[in-house]
Design a protein around this motif. Structure first.
Motif, PDB file in Angstrom:
ATOM      1  N   GLY A 168       0.790  -1.228   0.000  1.00  0.00           N
ATOM      2  CA  GLY A 168       0.000   0.000   0.000  1.00  0.00           C
ATOM      3  C   GLY A 168       0.817   1.271   0.000  1.00  0.00           C
ATOM      4  O   GLY A 168       0.314   2.343  -0.359  1.00  0.00           O
ATOM      5  N   ASP A 169       2.107   1.185   0.377  1.00  0.00           N
ATOM      6  CA  ASP A 169       2.950   2.376   0.403  1.00  0.00           C
ATOM      7  C   ASP A 169       3.855   2.472  -0.820  1.00  0.00           C
ATOM      8  O   ASP A 169       4.827   3.222  -0.832  1.00  0.00           O
ATOM      9  CB  ASP A 169       3.798   2.406   1.674  1.00  0.00           C
ATOM     10  N   SER A 170       3.549   1.708  -1.851  1.00  0.00           N
ATOM     11  CA  SER A 170       4.384   1.712  -3.056  1.00  0.00           C
ATOM     12  C   SER A 170       4.282   3.046  -3.791  1.00  0.00           C
ATOM     13  O   SER A 170       3.182   3.577  -3.982  1.00  0.00           O
ATOM     14  CB  SER A 170       3.947   0.591  -4.005  1.00  0.00           C
ATOM     15  N   PRO A 171       5.430   3.626  -4.215  1.00  0.00           N
ATOM     16  CA  PRO A 171       5.391   4.852  -5.019  1.00  0.00           C
ATOM     17  C   PRO A 171       4.599   4.675  -6.316  1.00  0.00           C
ATOM     18  O   PRO A 171       4.018   5.619  -6.830  1.00  0.00           O
ATOM     19  CB  PRO A 171       6.871   5.140  -5.315  1.00  0.00           C
ATOM     20  N   THR A 172       4.587   3.449  -6.849  1.00  0.00           N
ATOM     21  CA  THR A 172       3.836   3.200  -8.078  1.00  0.00           C
ATOM     22  C   THR A 172       2.348   3.377  -7.839  1.00  0.00           C
ATOM     23  O   THR A 172       1.630   3.919  -8.691  1.00  0.00           O
ATOM     24  CB  THR A 172       4.110   1.773  -8.600  1.00  0.00           C
ATOM     25  N   LEU A 173       1.856   2.935  -6.682  1.00  0.00           N
ATOM     26  CA  LEU A 173       0.441   3.120  -6.358  1.00  0.00           C
ATOM     27  C   LEU A 173       0.122   4.604  -6.220  1.00  0.00           C
ATOM     28  O   LEU A 173      -0.913   5.075  -6.708  1.00  0.00           O
ATOM     29  CB  LEU A 173       0.098   2.382  -5.063  1.00  0.00           C
TER      30      LEU A 173
ATOM     31  N   LEU B 279      -2.653   6.652  -8.414  1.00  0.00           N
ATOM     32  CA  LEU B 279      -3.727   7.468  -7.842  1.00  0.00           C
ATOM     33  C   LEU B 279      -3.677   8.897  -8.375  1.00  0.00           C
ATOM     34  O   LEU B 279      -4.723   9.512  -8.628  1.00  0.00           O
ATOM     35  CB  LEU B 279      -3.613   7.481  -6.315  1.00  0.00           C
ATOM     36  N   MET B 280      -2.465   9.424  -8.542  1.00  0.00           N
ATOM     37  CA  MET B 280      -2.334  10.793  -9.032  1.00  0.00           C
ATOM     38  C   MET B 280      -2.672  10.905 -10.517  1.00  0.00           C
ATOM     39  O   MET B 280      -3.126  11.948 -10.977  1.00  0.00           O
ATOM     40  CB  MET B 280      -0.901  11.293  -8.779  1.00  0.00           C
ATOM     41  N   THR B 281      -2.424   9.827 -11.257  1.00  0.00           N
ATOM     42  CA  THR B 281      -2.713   9.855 -12.697  1.00  0.00           C
ATOM     43  C   THR B 281      -4.230   9.814 -12.954  1.00  0.00           C
ATOM     44  O   THR B 281      -4.732  10.521 -13.831  1.00  0.00           O
ATOM     45  CB  THR B 281      -2.045   8.662 -13.396  1.00  0.00           C
TER      46      THR B 281
END
Length: 298
Positions: free
Chosen positions: A284-289, A293-295
């Motif tokens: 849940g703390d992955s930078p990819t996630l 979310l930002m995209t």
């Protein structure tokens, strides 16, 4: 994490002081310095990197490591120097966060190729080709597929939107197994993204494009083909050259530049991105996630 494109948090950003004041905490599991040469070669895809360097005729290679992986830098750089005979530079203390490609520092050493190690935001590069080496985290692909099947089975109503699965970058080496597991569980209609681990910017790369310096007023070097003293179109870099520019040849190893989403291929899109539901496989703390979310924050 299951989310619809129309129901995600708004974009956010961090304080710029975080880059300067960041404290790196290392644990035993983060330290790969005790890996054997054979393990390093396999886990960090050294043979793939060697193949790319030789195929494309790169001469100056920049290796970008996050702080916690610098212990690997000597072993990997020695392997590349020995097998390829190229100049190898290790980029540390990068200009931005370690997830971003540091083309600025690479330009200082006249690098024509960057290999980025560790987690990455997969932002497009402007000038240099890059290979992403994520490392290889374990994942029970059969269990993941079963959990997805159970989740969909428990829903009172079928999903109204097509399901697209994104996964953490460290699981990319297991994508074929995950795709097979999804099909075995009767989930062939689920769209599983794939990583574009080799990126090439759309414009040709000036072979001798260097940063200007206040101590030097000399003009930039000419195209490398002029070093041959002939009218040939083939330069010493092994590429087709025009004017002052060296053009990199295409290769089957180079992923298509168009149609990427967060550095991933979605082929084909089951619907427009705004009309899909996304499933995340990873921490849940992955930078990819966070990037995902930002995209899709509309």
């Amino acid at each position: 994490v299951l989310m619809s494109a129309s129901h995600v948090p708004a974009a956010f950003f961090a304080d710029d002081k975080a880059v300067i004041e960041r404290v790196v905490e290392l644990s035993i599991k983060d330290d790969d310095s005790n890996l054997s040469s054979a393990d390093i070669r396999k886990q960090y895809q050294v043979d793939d990197t060697i193949h790319l360097i030789k195929t494309h005729g790169f001469h100056s290679v920049a290796l970008q490591f996050p702080d916690q992986m610098l212990s690997l830098s000597r072993s990997i750089s020695d392997m590349l120097r020995k097998d390829c005979g190229v100049e190898v530079y290790v980029l540390a203390d990068t200009s931005y966060g370690s997830c971003c490609i540091d083309e600025v520092t690479a330009a200082h050493v006249k690098a024509d190729f960057i290999v980025h190690y560790g987690r990455a935001c997969l932002s497009a590069t402007e000038r240099l080709p890059v290979q992403y080496v994520f490392g290889q985290a374990p994942l029970d692909t059969d269990n993941v597929a079963q959990e997805i099947a159970n989740m969909l089975e428990k829903k009172s109503q079928p999903l109204s939107q097509p399901l697209v699965v994104f996964y953490d970058v460290t699981y990319d080496h297991l994508r074929p197994l995950l795709a097979t597991a999804l099909t075995t569980k009767g989930l062939s209609g689920v769209t599983l993204t794939s990583m574009a681990t080799i990126r090439v910017p759309p414009s040709p790369i000036p072979q001798h494009d260097t940063l200007s310096s206040s101590s030097s007023s000399s003009a930039p070097d000419s195209c490398c083909k002029q070093e041959l003293g002939s009218n040939t179109d083939q330069g010493t870099c092994g590429n087709t050259c025009e004017g002052n520019t060296c053009h990199r040849p295409e290769s089957n190893a180079v992923i298509a530049r168009e149609g990427l989403v967060l550095g991933r291929n979605v082929e084909p899109w089951p619907a427009s991105p705004a009309q899909c539901t996304y499933l995340w496989v990873g921490p849940g703390d992955s930078p990819t996630l966070t990037n995902l979310l930002m995209t899709y924050n509309q």
